[in-house]
Design a protein around this motif. Structure first.
Motif, PDB file in Angstrom:
ATOM      1  N   LYS A  97       0.835  -1.212   0.000  1.00  0.00           N
ATOM      2  CA  LYS A  97       0.000   0.000   0.000  1.00  0.00           C
ATOM      3  C   LYS A  97       0.866   1.258   0.000  1.00  0.00           C
ATOM      4  CE  LYS A  97      -4.220  -1.809   2.137  1.00  0.00           C
ATOM      5  NZ  LYS A  97      -5.104  -1.779   3.332  1.00  0.00           N
ATOM      6  N   PHE A  98       1.928   1.238   0.819  1.00  0.00           N
ATOM      7  CA  PHE A  98       2.840   2.384   0.837  1.00  0.00           C
ATOM      8  C   PHE A  98       3.523   2.546  -0.525  1.00  0.00           C
ATOM      9  CE2 PHE A  98       2.893   1.883   5.581  1.00  0.00           C
ATOM     10  CZ  PHE A  98       2.441   3.157   5.864  1.00  0.00           C
ATOM     11  N   ASP A 100       2.350   1.669  -3.418  1.00  0.00           N
ATOM     12  CA  ASP A 100       1.345   2.200  -4.358  1.00  0.00           C
ATOM     13  C   ASP A 100       1.186   3.709  -4.182  1.00  0.00           C
ATOM     14  OD1 ASP A 100       0.912  -0.307  -5.397  1.00  0.00           O
ATOM     15  OD2 ASP A 100      -0.878  -0.714  -4.194  1.00  0.00           O
ATOM     16  N   GLU A 101       1.162   4.157  -2.911  1.00  0.00           N
ATOM     17  CA  GLU A 101       1.022   5.596  -2.655  1.00  0.00           C
ATOM     18  C   GLU A 101       2.247   6.360  -3.154  1.00  0.00           C
ATOM     19  OE1 GLU A 101      -1.588   7.373  -1.414  1.00  0.00           O
ATOM     20  OE2 GLU A 101      -2.657   5.480  -1.656  1.00  0.00           O
ATOM     21  N   ILE A 102       3.437   5.763  -2.968  1.00  0.00           N
ATOM     22  CA  ILE A 102       4.667   6.405  -3.464  1.00  0.00           C
ATOM     23  C   ILE A 102       4.614   6.523  -4.984  1.00  0.00           C
ATOM     24  CG2 ILE A 102       7.164   6.094  -3.723  1.00  0.00           C
ATOM     25  CD1 ILE A 102       7.123   4.788  -0.910  1.00  0.00           C
ATOM     26  N   LYS A 103       4.117   5.478  -5.636  1.00  0.00           N
ATOM     27  CA  LYS A 103       4.002   5.510  -7.100  1.00  0.00           C
ATOM     28  C   LYS A 103       3.047   6.613  -7.552  1.00  0.00           C
ATOM     29  CE  LYS A 103       3.114   2.662 -11.166  1.00  0.00           C
ATOM     30  NZ  LYS A 103       2.373   3.748 -11.834  1.00  0.00           N
ATOM     31  N   LYS A 104       1.949   6.793  -6.827  1.00  0.00           N
ATOM     32  CA  LYS A 104       1.003   7.862  -7.174  1.00  0.00           C
ATOM     33  C   LYS A 104       1.679   9.232  -7.086  1.00  0.00           C
ATOM     34  CE  LYS A 104      -3.187   5.432  -5.666  1.00  0.00           C
ATOM     35  NZ  LYS A 104      -4.263   5.382  -4.639  1.00  0.00           N
ATOM     36  N   VAL A 105       2.478   9.423  -6.020  1.00  0.00           N
ATOM     37  CA  VAL A 105       3.199  10.695  -5.867  1.00  0.00           C
ATOM     38  C   VAL A 105       4.204  10.859  -7.004  1.00  0.00           C
ATOM     39  CG1 VAL A 105       4.790  11.990  -4.397  1.00  0.00           C
ATOM     40  CG2 VAL A 105       2.889  10.755  -3.362  1.00  0.00           C
ATOM     41  N   ARG A 121       5.251  14.706   1.487  1.00  0.00           N
ATOM     42  CA  ARG A 121       4.418  13.492   1.510  1.00  0.00           C
ATOM     43  C   ARG A 121       5.219  12.278   1.053  1.00  0.00           C
ATOM     44  NH1 ARG A 121      -0.087  10.927   1.888  1.00  0.00           N
ATOM     45  NH2 ARG A 121      -0.913   9.538   0.272  1.00  0.00           N
ATOM     46  N   ARG A 122       6.025  12.447   0.017  1.00  0.00           N
ATOM     47  CA  ARG A 122       6.818  11.317  -0.472  1.00  0.00           C
ATOM     48  C   ARG A 122       7.826  10.858   0.584  1.00  0.00           C
ATOM     49  NH1 ARG A 122      11.015   9.005  -2.822  1.00  0.00           N
ATOM     50  NH2 ARG A 122      10.605   7.680  -4.655  1.00  0.00           N
ATOM     51  N   LYS A 123       8.485  11.815   1.238  1.00  0.00           N
ATOM     52  CA  LYS A 123       9.449  11.465   2.281  1.00  0.00           C
ATOM     53  C   LYS A 123       8.778  10.693   3.406  1.00  0.00           C
ATOM     54  CE  LYS A 123      12.919  15.088   1.672  1.00  0.00           C
ATOM     55  NZ  LYS A 123      13.566  16.295   2.272  1.00  0.00           N
ATOM     56  N   ALA A 124       7.581  11.132   3.805  1.00  0.00           N
ATOM     57  CA  ALA A 124       6.856  10.459   4.885  1.00  0.00           C
ATOM     58  C   ALA A 124       6.471   9.044   4.475  1.00  0.00           C
ATOM     59  CB  ALA A 124       5.614  11.264   5.261  1.00  0.00           C
ATOM     60  N   GLU A 130       9.993   2.093   4.784  1.00  0.00           N
ATOM     61  CA  GLU A 130      11.267   1.576   5.302  1.00  0.00           C
ATOM     62  C   GLU A 130      11.086   0.945   6.682  1.00  0.00           C
ATOM     63  OE1 GLU A 130      14.430   4.632   3.114  1.00  0.00           O
ATOM     64  OE2 GLU A 130      13.727   5.038   5.148  1.00  0.00           O
ATOM     65  N   ILE A 131      10.248   1.566   7.516  1.00  0.00           N
ATOM     66  CA  ILE A 131       9.996   1.029   8.860  1.00  0.00           C
ATOM     67  C   ILE A 131       9.367  -0.350   8.771  1.00  0.00           C
ATOM     68  CG2 ILE A 131       8.544   1.308  10.916  1.00  0.00           C
ATOM     69  CD1 ILE A 131       9.022   4.355  10.640  1.00  0.00           C
ATOM     70  N   TRP A 132       8.368  -0.516   7.883  1.00  0.00           N
ATOM     71  CA  TRP A 132       7.701  -1.810   7.768  1.00  0.00           C
ATOM     72  C   TRP A 132       8.591  -2.851   7.093  1.00  0.00           C
ATOM     73  CZ3 TRP A 132       3.953  -3.501  10.574  1.00  0.00           C
ATOM     74  CH2 TRP A 132       3.092  -2.587  11.177  1.00  0.00           C
ATOM     75  N   TYR A 133       9.459  -2.419   6.179  1.00  0.00           N
ATOM     76  CA  TYR A 133      10.447  -3.340   5.612  1.00  0.00           C
ATOM     77  C   TYR A 133      11.376  -3.855   6.711  1.00  0.00           C
ATOM     78  CZ  TYR A 133       9.973  -3.285   0.499  1.00  0.00           C
ATOM     79  OH  TYR A 133       9.556  -3.507  -0.785  1.00  0.00           O
ATOM     80  N   ALA A 134      11.826  -2.941   7.589  1.00  0.00           N
ATOM     81  CA  ALA A 134      12.724  -3.335   8.680  1.00  0.00           C
ATOM     82  C   ALA A 134      12.028  -4.313   9.618  1.00  0.00           C
ATOM     83  CB  ALA A 134      13.188  -2.094   9.451  1.00  0.00           C
TER      84      ALA A 134
END
Length: 201
Positions: A97-98, A100-105, A121-124, A130-134
């Motif tokens: 989901k994150f 997909d949102e990055i792709k939209k930005v 917004r992209r940085k956030a 990255e947090i969920w990947y970790a």
């Protein structure tokens, strides 16, 4: 000899597996005893990376009052299970989901819509991803240590995740544009887009 040794363990069963093209077949020894008693208490290392985990544990622990330590752990397992389902089920889906949102930005930037709000917004979004990947990496490292002998498919999935981890590292942190070092992601994307647009014009 093996049959004689198995007599000493009546709850075990020896079974020959399919041999395929070989003239040998693998042997499987199974323990048919039913393990009884309560499941041991265990926690996931990834829980401790979530900002709400320790707060929830403290509140539940305080609410239980003067109860023996072992009994508290038993009772605590239920709210922990609920908390896990609420926050850590479908981690891969959260990551997607994150992404997909990055792709939209990124699509907005590619179409010429870029300002400070879009960049923030992209940085956030990247930070959350990255947090969920970790957390996913921590989870699979723990699973590979604790269950590698029992669940090899999980181990395979863990190593697949490690191999796929390079995907999120393949990003450009900074770029020299017109002899200036630029770290703004929006400007970097625009510069790369313009570079290839001019190259293939």
């Amino acid at each position: 000899m093996l049959t004689h040794q198995l007599d000493a363990y009546p709850n075990t069963q020896l079974r020959g597996e399919l041999r395929g093209l070989s003239d040998h077949c693998p042997l499987t020894v199974e323990d048919r005893r039913i393990v009884q008693g309560p499941r041991p208490f265990h926690s996931l290392d990834s829980w401790f990376t979530h900002e709400g985990f320790l707060r929830m544990v403290k509140e539940e622990w305080r609410r239980l009052g003067d109860v023996q330590f072992i009994d508290k752990l038993k009772v605590l397992s239920k709210p922990l299970g609920r908390w896990h389902k609420q926050h850590f089920v479908n981690v891969t889906e959260k990551i997607n989901k994150f992404k997909d949102e990055i792709k939209k930005v990124d699509d907005m930037v590619s179409s010429g819509i870029c300002d400070g709000i879009v960049e923030a917004r992209r940085k956030a979004l990247v930070r959350c991803c990255e947090i969920w990947y970790a957390r996913q990496d921590i989870h699979w490292k723990q699973m590979s240590r604790s269950r590698h002998a029992k669940e090899m498919d999980k181990n395979t999935r863990y190593f697949h995740n490690i191999a796929s981890a390079r995907e999120r590292n393949n990003w450009i942190e900074s770029l020299v544009i017109n002899e200036r070092l630029v770290r703004n992601h929006t400007k970097i994307k625009v510069a790369i887009r313009d570079f290839y647009k001019n190259m293939y014009h």
